[in-house]
Write a protein that holds these residues in place. Structure first.
Motif, PDB file in Angstrom:
ATOM      1  N   SER A  13       0.815  -1.219   0.000  1.00  0.00           N
ATOM      2  CA  SER A  13       0.000   0.000   0.000  1.00  0.00           C
ATOM      3  C   SER A  13       0.849   1.269   0.000  1.00  0.00           C
ATOM      4  O   SER A  13       0.306   2.373  -0.013  1.00  0.00           O
ATOM      5  N   GLY A  31      -3.177   3.592  13.716  1.00  0.00           N
ATOM      6  CA  GLY A  31      -3.853   4.023  12.493  1.00  0.00           C
ATOM      7  C   GLY A  31      -5.085   3.192  12.242  1.00  0.00           C
ATOM      8  O   GLY A  31      -5.224   2.120  12.830  1.00  0.00           O
ATOM      9  N   PRO A  32      -5.988   3.666  11.382  1.00  0.00           N
ATOM     10  CA  PRO A  32      -7.248   2.964  11.139  1.00  0.00           C
ATOM     11  C   PRO A  32      -7.051   1.596  10.478  1.00  0.00           C
ATOM     12  O   PRO A  32      -5.957   1.281   9.994  1.00  0.00           O
ATOM     13  N   ASN A  33      -8.115   0.792  10.443  1.00  0.00           N
ATOM     14  CA  ASN A  33      -8.071  -0.503   9.745  1.00  0.00           C
ATOM     15  C   ASN A  33      -7.707  -0.288   8.285  1.00  0.00           C
ATOM     16  O   ASN A  33      -8.204   0.636   7.639  1.00  0.00           O
ATOM     17  N   GLY A  34      -6.827  -1.152   7.768  1.00  0.00           N
ATOM     18  CA  GLY A  34      -6.477  -1.109   6.349  1.00  0.00           C
ATOM     19  C   GLY A  34      -5.575   0.035   5.966  1.00  0.00           C
ATOM     20  O   GLY A  34      -5.359   0.301   4.794  1.00  0.00           O
ATOM     21  N   SER A  35      -4.982   0.745   6.936  1.00  0.00           N
ATOM     22  CA  SER A  35      -4.180   1.915   6.562  1.00  0.00           C
ATOM     23  C   SER A  35      -2.736   1.562   6.213  1.00  0.00           C
ATOM     24  O   SER A  35      -2.045   2.370   5.623  1.00  0.00           O
ATOM     25  N   GLY A  36      -2.262   0.374   6.592  1.00  0.00           N
ATOM     26  CA  GLY A  36      -0.899  -0.001   6.211  1.00  0.00           C
ATOM     27  C   GLY A  36       0.021  -0.322   7.361  1.00  0.00           C
ATOM     28  O   GLY A  36       1.233  -0.365   7.201  1.00  0.00           O
ATOM     29  N   LYS A  37      -0.517  -0.554   8.565  1.00  0.00           N
ATOM     30  CA  LYS A  37       0.317  -0.842   9.738  1.00  0.00           C
ATOM     31  C   LYS A  37       1.018  -2.192   9.567  1.00  0.00           C
ATOM     32  O   LYS A  37       2.232  -2.293   9.651  1.00  0.00           O
ATOM     33  N   SER A  38       0.257  -3.252   9.282  1.00  0.00           N
ATOM     34  CA  SER A  38       0.862  -4.578   9.146  1.00  0.00           C
ATOM     35  C   SER A  38       1.779  -4.626   7.933  1.00  0.00           C
ATOM     36  O   SER A  38       2.734  -5.383   7.910  1.00  0.00           O
TER      37      SER A  38
END
Ligand SMILES: Nc1ncnc2c1ncn2[C@@H]1O[C@H](COP(=O)(O)OP(=O)(O)OP(=O)(O)O)[C@@H](O)[C@H]1O
Ligand SMILES: Nc1ncnc2c1ncn2[C@@H]1O[C@H](COP(=O)(O)OP(=O)(O)OP(=O)(O)O)[C@@H](O)[C@H]1O
Ligand SMILES: [Mg+2]
Ligand SMILES: [Mg+2]
Lengths: 158, 164, 164, 158
Positions: A13, A31-38
């Motif tokens: 991402s 950060g929000p879900n799906g933002s790129g943390k993992s």
């Protein structure tokens, strides 16, 4: 040894070029879900986890490359690592030229052989098999393991 | 073979008990079905949250199971210390109290190694020395939006994007 | 046989699209590998969070997957409406924004059925009409500690234990 | 139809006699890990989910009875249900007299036959197979299902 920065170029991402500086101590990524943390964890594993593709949640190597229209041909991640007074940059790229996908490593800007990279990573003592990286879902997987699977897990660390 | 395995098992188990006690104040232990034939045996996790009975983790609640398994993972890490740790939402099942205990423990561990954790809970990020915020730009691109870096004198500096 | 299955599948899929859009503003759909031979086919969940591409949920993040599956479960419920629903920490993977959307939706659904939910997040419990707090007495016994019952005039009444 | 109250007697973590009153609308159960939130869901399933033991996270029926020293012999859950202007009390008990474990149902205080209980529960239209009760971990299980397992799931609802 610490990881000083993660530079991603069209990795998952992270479109274009994004650099994340890291410090010593306790860093929390929010950060929000799906933002790129993992995906940040995946970026580190992409370079350091040479031995296992499974850990980085992709089916094909081409899925590492940031999806865009028209499709891009390359992605890369560069880790700047400091150990004592030495500094290294270790990078990995994926190049997709249509009929084949190549994975290349670079050490301090110069192409490096896979075996040299493995030796360097081993020297960092980041034991991925002893869960130095705990991915999203690992806890659930261990909760659901049978007694025999847990014994095999410990065996693999011996 | 057998001896290496049992030594490792005993080492992990010792760590596991200490860390579980440190996180919850309760007792926990690993049980192996046969010490004589360890390479064909099964390993069970038993835990006794404070004020309760010692039972296999299958009978515990979602949060109680995940604290026990997290303690086990940290025991694995202790057996083979690494300079860098990455933990992705390991506090997901935890209530506020347990999440705080985990935050405290990771803050302490970060004195000996670089600890990088993904968390959605304030009860954990309040123990961080650095915070990295990510978000998307609406077209699926990740942007780094904020960073607080605790300067050496302990004061938090707020900066957008890259730290000069 | 085939027809009943396809009718059910189409009904669930229609609900699923609506609920996913309601929760996230994005699009989602179920795909069946063969409509001609449905009883031997496979069913995939595809979702396109706002501003992204439509992909199988396996490639999405933990939170994005769980929102899609929650929407699917609610679509199952819609196919066979029940007077009572019980949902246990279905908001576990969700960030604050998504948890609020779920709280709002359940508050609305509770006008047509009794909805009982277990949650650790304030972003959800703030939409509740009644709250039941439980805790343990330190010896493994559960105690009911508090109840807010929204009286018909909308005012919250705080009472310990049983409501007189 | 609404569930007006759940009365538990030595059911799992609910020692002695505890009554929880429920209202219409949106009820949220809060509390620390291990405090007994999911056990409330189990209490409702214990009475209404006559067909499946699996859903209630116990290996043996004796595990329903609150653990204590000396061990108790009986546990029970009574649901007060109102439907329009009718009110029922439906209860189920587990009695462990050492060599056998018995499960008995009571309707408005009188012993009821299992088939009558099933007919009554069916009349409430609480479709447990269509996920009207979503247990802790159900979401994870569906995420991990294969395409064929998901088709079988929908088949079971037809
Ligand atoms: N090659 C790619 N190109 C573009 N986007 C991608 C690519 N691979 C993955 N993604 C996107 O990255 C997002 C997932 O990011 P990630 O898993 O890091 O989220 P997260 O911040 O960890 O969220 P959560 O809190 O839900 O776990 C998904 O929306 C996915 O579609
Ligand atoms: N028969 C029993 N006697 C006494 N205690 C029991 C019995 N069965 C289960 N328990 C206890 O009940 C507790 C679990 O309660 P429950 O699963 O309802 O917790 P919870 O509030 O849902 O927590 P979480 O937020 O972690 O999911 C466990 O600690 C377990 O040991
Ligand atoms: Mg994630
Ligand atoms: Mg629970």
């Amino acid at each position: 040894m610490i990881i000083e920065s993660i530079e991603m170029e069209n990795f998952k991402s992270y479109g274009k070029k994004v650099t994340v500086r890291l410090k010593d101590g306790f860093t929390v990524i929010i950060g929000p879900n799906g933002s790129g943390k993992s995906n940040l964890g995946d970026a580190m594993l992409f370079v350091l986890g040479a031995k296992s593709n499974k850990a980085i949640r992709v089916d094909r190597a081409a899925d590492f490359i940031h999806k865009s229209d028209p499709p891009l041909k390359r992605c890369s991640v560069t880790l700047t690592i400091s150990e004592g007074d030495k500094k290294y940059t270790l990078s990995r790229e994926i190049v997709n030229n249509g009929n084949e996908i190549k994975s290349n490593y670079y050490l301090n800007g110069k192409r490096a052989r896979y075996l040299d990279v493995l030796k360097l990573i081993d020297s960092f003592h980041i034991y991925l098999d002893s869960y130095s990286f705990v991915l999203q879902g690992d806890i659930n997987n261990i909760i659901k393991m049978s007694g025999a699977e847990r014994r095999k897990l410990i065996e693999s660390m011996a | 073979e057998k001896k290496t395995f049992l030594d490792l098992f005993d080492g992990i188990n010792k760590n596991f008990k200490e860390i579980y006690y440190r996180l919850t104040g309760g007792e926990a232990t690993l049980e192996i079905t046969s010490r004589d034939d360890p390479l064909n045996s099964e390993i069970y996790i038993k835990a006794m949250p404070k004020g309760k009975y010692m039972i296999k983790i299958d009978a515990l609640s979602g949060g109680e199971k995940s604290v026990a398994v997290l303690a086990l993972i940290l025991a694995f890490q202790n057996e083979k210390p690494s300079p860098v740790y990455y933990l992705d939402e390991v506090d997901m099942f935890l209530d506020g109290y347990n999440a705080e205990q985990v935050g405290k423990l990771f803050r302490e561990n970060s004195k000996k190694a670089q600890v990088i954790m993904v968390s959605l809970k304030k009860a954990v990020s309040k123990f961080a020395t650095n915070i990295i915020g990510v978000t998307t730009d609406g077209h699926g691109n990740t942007k780094i939006v904020e960073k607080y870096m605790e300067e050496d004198d302990g004061e938090k500096r707020d900066s957008q994007g890259d730290n000069k």
